[in-house]
Scaffold this active site. Structure first.
Site, short mmCIF file in Angstrom:
data_model
loop_
_atom_site.label_atom_id
_atom_site.label_comp_id
_atom_site.label_asym_id
_atom_site.label_seq_id
_atom_site.Cartn_x
_atom_site.Cartn_y
_atom_site.Cartn_z
N LYS A 13 -11.35 -4.57 -3.72
CA LYS A 13 -12.18 -3.73 -4.51
C LYS A 13 -11.55 -1.97 -5.23
O LYS A 13 -12.09 -1.46 -5.64
CB LYS A 13 -13.20 -2.88 -3.01
CG LYS A 13 -12.55 -3.01 -1.96
CD LYS A 13 -13.25 -2.37 -0.56
CE LYS A 13 -12.88 -3.19 0.85
NZ LYS A 13 -13.50 -2.80 1.95
N LYS B 185 -5.41 -11.11 -5.76
CA LYS B 185 -6.32 -11.19 -5.69
C LYS B 185 -7.95 -10.43 -6.20
O LYS B 185 -7.73 -8.55 -6.91
CB LYS B 185 -6.25 -11.10 -3.59
CG LYS B 185 -7.09 -10.88 -3.08
CD LYS B 185 -6.51 -10.38 -1.89
CE LYS B 185 -7.32 -8.53 -1.24
NZ LYS B 185 -6.51 -8.19 -0.59
N LYS C 120 1.13 -1.82 -0.08
CA LYS C 120 0.01 -0.01 -0.59
C LYS C 120 1.34 1.01 0.03
O LYS C 120 0.63 2.04 -0.48
CB LYS C 120 -0.60 -0.27 1.78
CG LYS C 120 -1.88 -0.87 0.81
CD LYS C 120 -3.27 -0.01 1.99
CE LYS C 120 -4.79 -1.37 2.02
NZ LYS C 120 -5.55 -0.43 2.99
P1 TYM Z 1 -10.94 -5.87 4.65
O1 TYM Z 1 -12.02 -4.60 4.62
O2 TYM Z 1 -9.37 -5.36 3.48
O3 TYM Z 1 -11.25 -6.72 4.31
C1 TYM Z 1 -12.46 -7.77 5.20
C2 TYM Z 1 -12.33 -9.27 5.08
O4 TYM Z 1 -12.55 -10.15 3.75
C3 TYM Z 1 -11.19 -10.75 2.80
N1 TYM Z 1 -11.39 -10.83 1.71
C4 TYM Z 1 -10.61 -11.56 1.33
N2 TYM Z 1 -11.12 -12.83 1.67
C5 TYM Z 1 -10.97 -13.64 -0.37
N3 TYM Z 1 -10.28 -13.25 -0.97
C6 TYM Z 1 -10.42 -12.11 -0.76
N4 TYM Z 1 -10.40 -11.37 -2.12
C7 TYM Z 1 -10.80 -11.08 0.02
N5 TYM Z 1 -10.88 -9.74 -0.43
C8 TYM Z 1 -10.93 -9.96 1.29
C9 TYM Z 1 -10.31 -9.84 4.43
O5 TYM Z 1 -8.93 -11.06 4.54
C10 TYM Z 1 -10.78 -9.45 5.64
O6 TYM Z 1 -11.12 -10.78 6.57
N6 TYM Z 1 -6.83 -5.40 7.98
C11 TYM Z 1 -8.53 -5.79 8.02
C12 TYM Z 1 -9.85 -5.75 8.52
C13 TYM Z 1 -9.03 -5.45 10.20
C14 TYM Z 1 -9.52 -6.82 10.90
C15 TYM Z 1 -9.25 -6.27 12.43
C16 TYM Z 1 -9.61 -7.96 10.50
C17 TYM Z 1 -9.08 -4.68 10.89
N7 TYM Z 1 -9.36 -5.16 12.32
C18 TYM Z 1 -9.06 -7.09 13.70
C19 TYM Z 1 -9.74 -9.45 11.50
C20 TYM Z 1 -9.85 -8.76 13.10
C21 TYM Z 1 -8.97 -5.71 6.12
O7 TYM Z 1 -8.52 -5.12 5.56
O8 TYM Z 1 -9.43 -6.80 6.08
#
Ligand code: TYM
Length: 338
Positions: free
Chosen positions: A203, A200, A117
């Site tokens: 969004k 991957k 990022k």
């Molecule tokens: P974020 O918002 O990018 O994504 C949310 C969740 O969706 C999953 N995900 C995917 N799983 C499978 N294939 C994909 N293409 C895909 N894209 C997204 C992510 O693995 C995630 O589980 N850092 C985290 C948010 C967060 C969090 C936390 C998660 C903040 N604090 C504490 C768990 C525990 C994030 O950016 O997710």
């Protein structure tokens, strides 16, 4: 090791729309863990994480409400799970500060998400983006969460969460924070782009055809699947036959996750099919499972006051768990008045 209440925590960023990756990799599994009844379940819209990169304020407000609608439409029940937005429970940011002082610069520098990022211009990235994983550890550990369901891309952050818990416990000679278990399971822990099987689904991909959004209508979903990139071969009858065929593997995995079965079972039914037959079957399945979520999200978005009420109630419940954990942390650290 102390005994901890079995508790799930997970979060999703309100930074634009939800994708099929978020749904299969995270949300759908959040619902399963809620309904299994083995855990207390706490789910969060991580707005403080979202602003580590620029977010237009009005868009952030809308995305947070839309994400809440998405959680509920996907099956999260606010009377069974705690559902709230992160900024409303100050204990997350407060514990994150303590963890900023526990975690090491070198640990953060190794994070692949930081490298991706921040890119080449890391001097111009926000300090928040660098400290992102410490806030994530605070999200989890302020609830003493024992299990965290996420997609594959979050694995490294969860390892860091364990490192922070272990270092805190060692530094202060306590057995206070649990070593949280990541739960990365099922056929769709890494849903790939529909245009490029090596990337991957995300969004932030400039091409809307690369992803299915949870707000897409039935025709759009079907069209994106019909146009998904594939190779010219028929589907194999064994999963080994998907090696070196990332696009085929991705569609099989999506089919398996949506129909709650395994890639092996999908190939037992569809092995030998051409994509001209498999894609319409997948499109029907996807529309069947996803269109009702999109319809329900739109319905819920018509009443933003009700969404705000649900989030406020969730935040109050979350604080009840988080406040005593923060207080105890301050005591351990030696803060007067804690
Ligand atoms: P974020 O918002 O990018 O994504 C949310 C969740 O969706 C999953 N995900 C995917 N799983 C499978 N294939 C994909 N293409 C895909 N894209 C997204 C992510 O693995 C995630 O589980 N850092 C985290 C948010 C967060 C969090 C936390 C998660 C903040 N604090 C504490 C768990 C525990 C994030 O950016 O997710």
């Amino acid at each position: 090791m102390a005994a901890f209440t079995p508790r799930v925590f997970s979060g999703i960023q309100p930074s634009g729309g939800l994708t099929l990756g978020n749904y299969l990799g995270a949300m759908k599994r959040f619902v399963t863990m809620q309904d299994e009844g083995k855990f207390e379940t706490v789910y969060c819209m991580v707005d403080l994480h979202a602003i580590t990169v620029w977010q237009d304020p009005a868009a952030l407000t809308r995305a947070t409400r839309e994400l809440c609608a998405g959680f509920i439409a996907a099956g999260i029940d606010p009377s069974k799970s705690i559902l709230f937005n992160q900024s409303q429970v100050a204990e997350h940011a407060q514990l994150a500060w303590i963890f900023n002082c526990v975690a090491r610069m070198g640990w953060m520098q190794r994070m692949t998400q930081w490298k991706d990022k921040a890119g080449k211009n890391s001097q111009n990235a926000s300090l928040g983006l660098f400290a992102y994983p410490a806030l994530m550890a605070a999200d989890i550990l302020v609830y003493h969460a024992t299990h965290v369901p996420v997609g594959e891309d979050q694995k490294q952050h969860l390892e860091l969460t364990r490192d922070i818990a272990i270092k805190f416990n060692n530094d202060f000679g306590v057995d206070f924070f649990p070593e949280t278990e990541p739960v990365i399971e099922g056929a769709a822990t890494r849903v790939m782009s529909l245009r490029d099987g090596s990337k991957k689904m995300s969004k932030s991909d400039p091409s809307d055809m690369s992803r299915i959004n949870l707000t897409d209508d039935a025709d759009t979903i079907a069209q994106k699947i019909r146009k998904a990139r594939t190779d010219p071969e028929a589907l194999p009858s064994e999963v080994d036959g998907l090696d070196e065929r990332p696009e085929a593997r991705n569609l099989v995995n999506i089919y398996a996750a949506l129909s709650e079965t395994t890639p092996e079972a999908v190939l037992a039914d569809h092995g030998g099919s051409q994509f001209s037959a498999f894609k319409p079957a997948l499109a029907d399945l996807a529309v069947d499972k996803l269109a009702p979520i999109s319809t329900e999200m739109s319905r819920l978005m018509e009443d933003p006051a009700e969404i705000d009420r649900i989030l406020a109630q969730g935040a109050a419940q979350a604080r009840e768990i988080a406040a005593p954990v923060l207080k105890k942390t301050y005591e351990i650290v030696g803060m007067v008045g804690a």
